[in-house]
Structures are given as C-alpha cells and as structure tokens.
Design a protein around this motif. Structure first.
Motif, PDB file in Angstrom:
ATOM      1  N   THR A  53       7.819   4.417 -33.084  1.00 29.30           N
ATOM      2  CA  THR A  53       7.207   4.003 -31.819  1.00 29.30           C
ATOM      3  C   THR A  53       5.923   4.789 -31.518  1.00 29.30           C
ATOM      4  N   ILE A  54       5.907   6.082 -31.795  1.00 32.62           N
ATOM      5  CA  ILE A  54       4.679   6.861 -31.592  1.00 32.62           C
ATOM      6  C   ILE A  54       3.620   6.405 -32.584  1.00 32.62           C
ATOM      7  N   THR A  55       4.005   6.224 -33.822  1.00 37.15           N
ATOM      8  CA  THR A  55       3.083   5.806 -34.877  1.00 37.15           C
ATOM      9  C   THR A  55       2.394   4.495 -34.510  1.00 37.15           C
ATOM     10  N   ILE A  56       3.183   3.538 -34.074  1.00 41.11           N
ATOM     11  CA  ILE A  56       2.645   2.215 -33.737  1.00 41.11           C
ATOM     12  C   ILE A  56       1.714   2.300 -32.540  1.00 41.11           C
ATOM     13  N   ASP A  57       2.067   3.108 -31.550  1.00 40.50           N
ATOM     14  CA  ASP A  57       1.177   3.302 -30.407  1.00 40.50           C
ATOM     15  C   ASP A  57      -0.147   3.922 -30.838  1.00 40.50           C
ATOM     16  N   LEU A  58      -0.077   4.927 -31.718  1.00 39.87           N
ATOM     17  CA  LEU A  58      -1.296   5.604 -32.152  1.00 39.87           C
ATOM     18  C   LEU A  58      -2.225   4.674 -32.928  1.00 39.87           C
ATOM     19  N   ALA A  59      -1.664   3.668 -33.571  1.00 36.46           N
ATOM     20  CA  ALA A  59      -2.499   2.714 -34.308  1.00 36.46           C
ATOM     21  C   ALA A  59      -3.535   2.056 -33.400  1.00 36.46           C
ATOM     22  N   THR A  68      -0.368   6.010 -41.280  1.00 37.76           N
ATOM     23  CA  THR A  68       0.802   5.928 -42.151  1.00 37.76           C
ATOM     24  C   THR A  68       1.933   6.733 -41.529  1.00 37.76           C
ATOM     25  N   GLY A  69       3.081   6.112 -41.386  1.00 40.51           N
ATOM     26  CA  GLY A  69       4.275   6.803 -40.932  1.00 40.51           C
ATOM     27  C   GLY A  69       5.136   7.173 -42.123  1.00 40.51           C
ATOM     28  N   LEU A  70       5.457   8.451 -42.251  1.00 43.49           N
ATOM     29  CA  LEU A  70       6.254   8.940 -43.373  1.00 43.49           C
ATOM     30  C   LEU A  70       7.591   9.443 -42.863  1.00 43.49           C
ATOM     31  N   GLU A  71       8.659   9.055 -43.541  1.00 44.00           N
ATOM     32  CA  GLU A  71      10.009   9.441 -43.117  1.00 44.00           C
ATOM     33  C   GLU A  71      10.853   9.720 -44.346  1.00 44.00           C
ATOM     34  N   ARG A  72      11.616  10.794 -44.303  1.00 44.40           N
ATOM     35  CA  ARG A  72      12.471  11.179 -45.438  1.00 44.40           C
ATOM     36  C   ARG A  72      13.646  10.220 -45.599  1.00 44.40           C
ATOM     37  N   ALA A  82       9.749  -3.519 -38.623  1.00 41.08           N
ATOM     38  CA  ALA A  82      10.030  -4.685 -37.794  1.00 41.08           C
ATOM     39  C   ALA A  82       9.312  -4.581 -36.448  1.00 41.08           C
ATOM     40  N   LEU A  83       9.278  -3.378 -35.872  1.00 42.28           N
ATOM     41  CA  LEU A  83       8.601  -3.203 -34.593  1.00 42.28           C
ATOM     42  C   LEU A  83       7.101  -3.410 -34.735  1.00 42.28           C
ATOM     43  N   ALA A  84       6.508  -2.891 -35.806  1.00 41.98           N
ATOM     44  CA  ALA A  84       5.073  -3.091 -36.034  1.00 41.98           C
ATOM     45  C   ALA A  84       4.750  -4.573 -36.180  1.00 41.98           C
ATOM     46  N   ASN A  91      -2.851  -2.277 -38.893  1.00 44.52           N
ATOM     47  CA  ASN A  91      -3.520  -1.107 -39.506  1.00 44.52           C
ATOM     48  C   ASN A  91      -2.531   0.051 -39.673  1.00 44.52           C
ATOM     49  N   ILE A  92      -1.400  -0.264 -40.295  1.00 40.06           N
ATOM     50  CA  ILE A  92      -0.295   0.687 -40.354  1.00 40.06           C
ATOM     51  C   ILE A  92       0.542   0.410 -41.583  1.00 40.06           C
ATOM     52  N   ASP A  93       1.148   1.478 -42.148  1.00 33.39           N
ATOM     53  CA  ASP A  93       2.187   1.292 -43.148  1.00 33.39           C
ATOM     54  C   ASP A  93       3.201   2.410 -43.001  1.00 33.39           C
TER      55      ASP A  93
END
Length: 275
Positions: A53-59, A68-72, A82-84, A91-93
């Motif tokens: 949610t933060i990542t998508i807002d920052l886009a 780019t959102g990175l998650e372990r 799905a939210l994006a 402009n996100i992955d």
C-alpha cells in the motif's frame, strides 16, 4: 559479494490480522518524512514492501519514474500486485528478494527505503549498507521504524505492560530489536553515513476515535493468539496458551474504555549518499 541471507524471523508473520494493519499504511501516514525529497522522475526501491500500500501510493509521487517493491515472502506480493492493478498503477513492479543481498548493481536507485523492517532483522547495519550500495551517489536511503518501548496508551489497563514485556522477549528471541526507532540514526552512522548526511526526525501514529480504537485493539487481540507471534511465544516458553488468551482479553478490555487512546512513536532518517 557475500550472498548472506536473513537469519532473523519476522515476529508478526503474515496472518490476516497483521496484513490488515499493513494495508492501512499509506505514503502520507507512513512516509511523510520522505515525500518532500521526491521528484517526478525518480527510481525507488521499497525494501520489505509487504502488501504494497505504501509502495503503490509512492508511485503517484514519481509519475515519470518507477518504484519497485521488494519482499522476502513472495506470497504477500500477490495481494500487492492485485492492488496495483485495481488502482491502475503501472509504473511499479514487485519482486521477491532478500535485503541482505539485493540483486541490483551499485548505484541503481535514486531512493532506497524501508518501513518497519530493520526492527525485525538480525543485522540492521548490514542491510543499511546494502541499501546504500544500490543507491546512486547523491541519492537517498530512507528508514522509518517504530519504538515499542516508547508506545504510550491511556488508560493504563492492568496487563498492557505485560504485553509489551512479552512482545520484547519474543521479538528479541527472533533476532530483532523492538526499540529500533531510537537506534536507527546510530545504525546509519555504523553503515558509514556521515553525521552531516543523516537527517533524523520522529512522527507518530495516533489512534483515538472509537473506530480506530476498536480496529487497533481488535487486531492486536487476534494477533496475540493467532499470528506467528503466538507460535514463537509458546515454542520459546515465553507464554502459555492461557497467558496469551489473557493478554488478548487485556487488549479487548482496553479497547472498551471510553477514553482509550494509543500513540506509536517512530524514528526516521533520511541519509544522503555522498560517495
């Protein structure tokens, strides 16, 4: 490069009660300290993005750039993608990866950020060094961490301090540091950022309306007995099932108080990479 992997364990896990709290987070309520430093064409890496949610807002703050959102834990990225898509953000992955060994060349990103990540890892300084490595010269490493020892609530219902004490034991047994907020500036210095290149600040989340209190107390009551926190507490013999149920009831009791109020303090740093 030494491909070290994370040795700590995320205390909360990704139970539904945890993701509900993560999904509440936005750029405004969780990354306001960073927003004045963003420009439209920046390339950003969000380390430990969770449901995104933060990542998508920052886009939206870098419409000519990319984030780019990175998650372990790759499973949670399905929700992020799905939210994006739902919001029409292109402009996100989202990628799966380990913050200890980022799979990017030196100097790739204008901004490398993380939110509520370093408190859960065994080597926060090492991760900051890795974040610094993939930031461009002149770029930013930005971090925001909560500080459990500085949480403040009202009224002081019996048992709430027992919860905080138990949380600290569990988090530290997992290899983390729940009081990270007060330490993050010192970790940045150990990661070879110069004092003059580190800008420190703090901010809070505050829950005060009846709806906010019901949400906050309810998710912590559920998290206490149903998330990875509960398993670690029981396996480590820090608490029994009965004791966890009692703490969950304390959260519910606190949430029923007419004047209930809760503040979560965070420490923040903006670190400029000058060389």
């Amino acid at each position: 490069m030494d491909r070290k992997s994370e040795a700590a364990t995320y205390t909360h896990g990704h139970h539904a009660s945890v993701l509900r709290s993560h999904s509440w987070r936005t750029a405004l309520n969780s990354a306001a300290y960073l927003l004045p430093h963003l420009t439209p064409g920046m390339k950003i890496l969000d380390v430990g993005c969770g449901p995104g949610t933060i990542t998508i807002d920052l886009a939206g703050y870098v419409p000519l750039g990319h984030i780019t959102g990175l998650e372990r834990v790759g499973d949670v990225l399905t929700q992020a993608r799905a939210l994006a898509k739902e919001k029409g953000v292109t402009n996100i992955d989202f990628v799966e990866g380990d913050a200890n060994a980022l799979d990017y060349p030196d100097g790739t990103f204008d901004v490398v950020m993380c939110h509520q990540v370093l408190q859960h890892v065994q080597d926060p300084v090492g991760i900051l060094k890795e974040m610094k490595r993939v930031a461009k010269v002149g770029g930013i490493v930005a971090v925001r961490e909560s500080d459990y020892g500085s949480f403040v609530w009202f009224p002081d219902v019996d048992g709430m301090e027992d919860w905080r004490s138990l949380y600290r034991k569990v988090a530290m047994a997992n290899g983390g540091e729940p009081n990270a907020g007060r330490m993050v500036h010192a970790w940045a210095r150990k990661a070879a950022f110069l004092v003059g290149d580190i800008k420190s600040s703090s901010s809070t989340w505050c829950y005060s309306t009846r709806e906010e209190i019901a949400w906050w107390s309810g998710l912590w009551a559920e998290r206490t007995v149903a998330s990875s926190f509960a398993k670690t507490a029981i396996d480590g013999k820090f608490a029994t099932n009965t004791e966890l149920e009692n703490i969950a009831e304390v959260w519910r009791k606190w949430g029923e108080q007419e004047d209930a109020w809760f503040s979560v303090l965070h420490g923040e740093v903006i670190c400029r990479k000058e060389k």
